[in-house]
Design a protein around this motif. Structure first.
Motif, short mmCIF file in Angstrom:
data_model
loop_
_atom_site.label_atom_id
_atom_site.label_comp_id
_atom_site.label_asym_id
_atom_site.label_seq_id
_atom_site.Cartn_x
_atom_site.Cartn_y
_atom_site.Cartn_z
N GLU A 12 2.52 -4.99 1.17
CA GLU A 12 1.17 -4.61 1.60
C GLU A 12 0.28 -4.38 0.39
O GLU A 12 -0.89 -4.75 0.38
CB GLU A 12 1.22 -3.35 2.47
CG GLU A 12 1.77 -3.59 3.85
CD GLU A 12 0.92 -4.57 4.66
OE1 GLU A 12 -0.32 -4.51 4.59
OE2 GLU A 12 1.51 -5.40 5.37
N ARG A 13 0.82 -3.76 -0.64
CA ARG A 13 0.05 -3.49 -1.86
C ARG A 13 -0.34 -4.80 -2.54
O ARG A 13 -1.48 -4.98 -2.96
CB ARG A 13 0.90 -2.61 -2.78
CG ARG A 13 0.20 -2.16 -4.03
CD ARG A 13 1.15 -1.27 -4.84
NE ARG A 13 0.50 -0.75 -6.00
CZ ARG A 13 0.11 0.51 -6.13
NH1 ARG A 13 0.32 1.37 -5.17
NH2 ARG A 13 -0.46 0.90 -7.24
N ALA A 40 -0.35 -5.02 -9.15
CA ALA A 40 0.11 -3.96 -8.24
C ALA A 40 0.81 -2.82 -8.98
O ALA A 40 1.13 -1.80 -8.39
CB ALA A 40 1.01 -4.54 -7.16
N TYR A 90 3.91 0.47 -9.22
CA TYR A 90 4.38 0.38 -7.86
C TYR A 90 4.71 1.77 -7.32
O TYR A 90 4.90 2.71 -8.09
CB TYR A 90 5.62 -0.52 -7.81
CG TYR A 90 5.25 -1.99 -7.84
CD1 TYR A 90 5.00 -2.67 -6.66
CD2 TYR A 90 5.13 -2.67 -9.03
CE1 TYR A 90 4.63 -4.01 -6.67
CE2 TYR A 90 4.77 -4.01 -9.06
CZ TYR A 90 4.53 -4.67 -7.88
OH TYR A 90 4.15 -5.98 -7.90
N PRO A 91 4.79 1.91 -6.00
CA PRO A 91 5.17 3.21 -5.42
C PRO A 91 6.57 3.61 -5.89
O PRO A 91 7.39 2.76 -6.23
CB PRO A 91 5.18 2.94 -3.91
CG PRO A 91 4.38 1.70 -3.72
CD PRO A 91 4.53 0.90 -4.98
#
Length: 125
Positions: free
Chosen positions: A46-47, A97, A100-101
């Motif tokens: 999604e990112r 991105a 990242y998370p």
């Protein structure tokens, strides 16, 4: 396009109807059978999807390794589209991105390998 079959070792993540209406799609597959990695891959895709600006039509497959440190390395085009600008736009979205998370608590590996498939049928702008 039809639905992808589910696979035992990975999960397929599809774009939203709005993005599909724009003629863009990003699919991402975790390289392991770990359910936490599959969930993380969905978050990452999604990112990346939100950052991708395809310069026209094409389909490219890109491998990337996301590290526990939240950075990415080994971003490699494994199936080029035939349009270098299109391919570069996909690589750029993966690189942009960063950071990242964080990895999910159940993820024990130091990295997750992700296969991204970018498909564009028209420009978004």
């Amino acid at each position: 396009s039809g639905r992808r079959p589910s696979r035992t070792s990975s999960a397929w993540w599809r774009t939203s109807p709005a993005a599909a209406a724009n003629g863009t799609d990003v699919e991402a597959t975790a390289g392991s059978g770990d359910p936490a990695a599959a969930t993380y891959t969905a978050i990452v895709s999604e990112r990346v999807r939100a950052l991708w600006e395809p310069p026209g039509q094409g389909r490219v497959v890109v491998n990337a390794r996301v590290l526990r440190s939240r950075f990415v390395r080994d971003v490699v085009v494994v199936r080029p589209s035939g349009n270098p600008l299109f391919d570069m736009s996909a690589v750029r979205a993966i690189q942009e991105a960063v950071k990242y998370p964080p990895f999910l608590p159940l993820m024990r590996e130091e990295y997750v390998d992700i296969v991204f498939t970018f498909t564009g049928t028209e420009g978004r702008r």
